[in-house]
Scaffold this motif. Structure first.
Motif, mmCIF file in Angstrom:
data_model
loop_
_atom_site.group_PDB
_atom_site.id
_atom_site.type_symbol
_atom_site.label_atom_id
_atom_site.label_comp_id
_atom_site.label_asym_id
_atom_site.label_seq_id
_atom_site.Cartn_x
_atom_site.Cartn_y
_atom_site.Cartn_z
ATOM 1 N N TRP A 21 5.682 -0.770 -12.914
ATOM 2 C CA TRP A 21 5.753 0.624 -12.509
ATOM 3 C C TRP A 21 4.372 1.088 -12.057
ATOM 4 O O TRP A 21 3.358 0.735 -12.647
ATOM 5 N N HIS A 22 4.358 1.912 -11.000
ATOM 6 C CA HIS A 22 3.120 2.498 -10.514
ATOM 7 C C HIS A 22 3.346 3.977 -10.196
ATOM 8 O O HIS A 22 4.428 4.376 -9.752
ATOM 9 N N HIS A 23 2.311 4.747 -10.408
ATOM 10 C CA HIS A 23 2.328 6.178 -10.102
ATOM 11 C C HIS A 23 1.683 6.372 -8.732
ATOM 12 O O HIS A 23 0.558 5.917 -8.502
ATOM 13 N N VAL A 24 2.389 7.023 -7.812
ATOM 14 C CA VAL A 24 1.850 7.268 -6.471
ATOM 15 C C VAL A 24 1.934 8.759 -6.182
ATOM 16 O O VAL A 24 2.871 9.447 -6.607
ATOM 17 N N ALA A 25 0.954 9.261 -5.465
ATOM 18 C CA ALA A 25 0.934 10.678 -5.108
ATOM 19 C C ALA A 25 0.187 10.844 -3.796
ATOM 20 O O ALA A 25 -0.782 10.138 -3.522
ATOM 21 N N ALA A 26 0.656 11.782 -2.990
ATOM 22 C CA ALA A 26 -0.030 12.162 -1.761
ATOM 23 C C ALA A 26 -0.313 13.656 -1.842
ATOM 24 O O ALA A 26 0.581 14.448 -2.176
ATOM 25 N N GLU B 216 0.828 -1.204 0.000
ATOM 26 C CA GLU B 216 0.000 0.000 0.000
ATOM 27 C C GLU B 216 0.862 1.254 0.000
ATOM 28 O O GLU B 216 1.873 1.320 0.701
ATOM 29 N N ALA B 217 0.468 2.242 -0.791
ATOM 30 C CA ALA B 217 1.115 3.547 -0.752
ATOM 31 C C ALA B 217 0.588 4.298 0.466
ATOM 32 O O ALA B 217 -0.618 4.284 0.746
ATOM 33 N N CYS B 218 1.471 4.954 1.209
ATOM 34 C CA CYS B 218 1.100 5.634 2.452
ATOM 35 C C CYS B 218 1.702 7.027 2.494
ATOM 36 O O CYS B 218 2.721 7.304 1.859
#
Length: 555
Positions: free
Chosen positions: A228-233, A191-193
């Protein structure tokens, strides 16, 4: 769909607000100023992402649309590391903000595949960080809001990992305030956090997923060979209560939460990409390793809260799957005069009415009875819309006469499997074939697309036969000075600027009608046989960018 963990000494993620924050970056490099192709105040976005029979579109794509990096720069980052550094380099160049230095065993090296698709400017470079290594900015960064709970922030990166760890951190040092400390990371569940250190009282907040269906950066199935994955907060103190902290994975909002304490006015420290100590992973079931192992690309930080649409745009453009919405590209133009989607519903009385979606209230009329609700053109939405089928005896006209300005444009999608005839014309009558139109766009007897003006007579003709049973976008434009241009599928196929023109009074018609005996190049039939969709008129000359955006939005 969302989970957060708050404990004294923890903090959570946040989004930025344009008006609330100002960035102070030591040694800040000048931002690039590449312009983003837009279609009016709505910032409609489109890019070619599908096959086309017209090879000229490849040139139009690179000439008219920004690649991924240009899109990021247009969003105004205060930090942007592209990680295209040559193999073996110890320096991490910056497109915005300060440059950095690779530490430990990390050194610039191309990953076996990079994050950005070739259609969006890739492949370029990416950096693979061996376990325990990182890159750190060469100078500190401070970000200041007007007061507490006002500082907006977005952190963004492309990652590829099968184990997780710290991706992007702002780590305090020296006399820097210990609160804030935003960190974007991936936990041991994939999980992206986002982790934050809030104040009053000091609270550690983490916002991660909580459900099995939440999007993941890696899973057990692809852990050995992750994608590849794009993650942003995004931290937006001005957002609705309970939604100030947002985490996105692959362009979609994965989870959100509100602040559990006070978001500080000032953030300060040194930016680090890769391995870093993580304070906020207090959930025993889903810890996050301090050590990052994997590849990273295109890291950016913004002192504003990027919108959900902008985050999705970055992801879609990076993967080469940007899609559009044709209707949105039309209605975004303030010069629109009318827009007929031609999605009419058959029925007594209503079968002859043509609805106007321009917001201008300019409905039209079907003459005779067309085949309504035929399969329509690509419009960038799923499913595709409906169209009008014409059988060589019927046409469509505007309901009221009007003065067309010297500069105008008209556009329509057409599909012919052998039929020819007028697609759109402007003349003094609504029906019949007795009078010659002032101007028209039509298929000749050989299937070529032509744009003709009667006085003084001139014609622009395409070079190929378009009776191929596929959808094509025909666009004809006229400038104030009399320059006429014809586009097919977003690409200019001919122009003529030999004579000026002026305003004329009459009716717009689609599908036929008029006397073309005085035209040197004529339609192949008096009425069109085939399908028409998405007809529009503009009180002004569409630019090449406008036309290309309309075509690109269809994919």
């Amino acid at each position: 769909m969302r989970e957060h963990h708050a404990s004294r000494g923890r903090a959570g993620g946040a989004r930025l607000r344009r008006s609330a924050a100002r960035a102070v970056l030591a040694g800040c490099a000048a931002l690039l100023t590449a312009a983003l192709a837009t279609a009016g105040p709505g910032e409609v976005w489109a890019a070619f992402a599908g096959p086309t029979a017209n090879t000229g579109n490849a040139l139009a794509t690179s000439g008219l649309f920004p690649d991924y990096r240009t899109a990021v720069q247009a969003s105004g980052p205060v930090v942007h590391h592209s990680f295209d550094d040559p193999y073996g380099s110890s320096a991490a160049a910056a497109l915005a903000g300060t440059a950095g230095t690779y530490n430990g065993a990390a050194a610039a090296s191309n990953a076996s595949t990079t994050a950005i698709a070739s259609s969006a400017g890739g492949p370029r470079g990416a950096v693979r960080f061996p376990a325990g290594t990182h890159a750190a900015a060469d100078a500190p960064t401070s970000l200041d809001g007007a007061a507490v709970n006002t500082l907006a922030l977005t952190m963004e990166a492309w990652v590829r990992t099968g184990s997780g760890g710290a991706v992007l951190s702002l780590l305090p040092e020296g006399s820097d305030p210990a609160t804030g400390r935003p960190q974007l990371y991936v936990n041991t569940l994939g999980e992206a956090c986002i982790g934050l250190v809030l104040e009053s009282p000091r609270t550690l907040q983490e916002v991660c997923g909580s459900d099995a269906e939440d999007p993941k950066v890696w899973t057990a199935a692809d852990q050995a060979s992750p994608a590849w994955h794009h993650v942003a907060a995004v931290i937006d103190p001005g957002g609705a209560p309970g939604t100030q902290i947002n985490v996105y994975v692959d362009g979609r909002l994965a989870y959100d939460h509100g602040f559990s304490a006070t978001w500080p006015q000032r953030l300060a420290g040194r930016l680090r990409v890769g391995s870093a100590p993580i304070l906020t992973d207090t959930a025993a079931a889903r810890p996050a390793p301090d050590t990052w192992s994997g590849a990273v690309d295109e890291v950016a930080v913004y002192t504003e809260a990027l919108s959900a649409a902008e985050i999705k745009k970055h992801h879609d453009l990076g993967t080469g799957t940007v899609t559009g919405d044709y209707a949105a590209t039309v209605t975004a133009l303030s010069s629109r005069h009318l827009y007929w989607p031609l999605d009419g519903v058959p029925g007594a009385g209503s079968a002859r009415a043509v609805a106007d979606a321009s917001g201008k209230g300019r409905a039209g009329t079907h003459h005779s009875y067309p085949d309504l609700q035929a399969a329509g053109a690509r419009t960038g939405t799923s499913p595709s819309g409906l169209a009008v089928g014409l059988s060589g005896v019927n046409d469509i006209s505007t309901g009221a006469s009007r003065t067309t300005p010297a500069a105008f444009s008209t556009e329509v999608w057409f599909n012919s499997s052998g039929g020819t005839g007028p697609l759109v014309s402007f003349g003094s009558t609504q029906t019949g074939v007795a009078t010659a139109p002032y101007g028209a766009v039509y298929l000749t007897g050989n299937g070529n697309l032509a744009f003709s003006i009667r006085t003084p007579q001139r014609t622009v003709v395409s070079a190929r036969d378009h009776r191929d049973g596929t959808w094509h976008l025909a666009t004809a434009t006229m400038s104030e000075g009399g320059r006429m241009r014809l586009y097919v599928d977003g690409v200019l196929v001919g122009e003529d600027a030999s004579a000026p023109t002026g305003p004329i009074v009459g009716f717009w018609r689609w599908g036929g009608g008029g006397d073309y005996s005085s035209f040197s190049t004529r339609p192949g039939a008096a009425f069109f046989s085939g399908r028409l969709d998405e007809a529009s008129v503009y009180d002004g000359e569409l630019t090449p960018e406008d036309v290309a955006i309309h075509w690109g939005a269809s994919f």
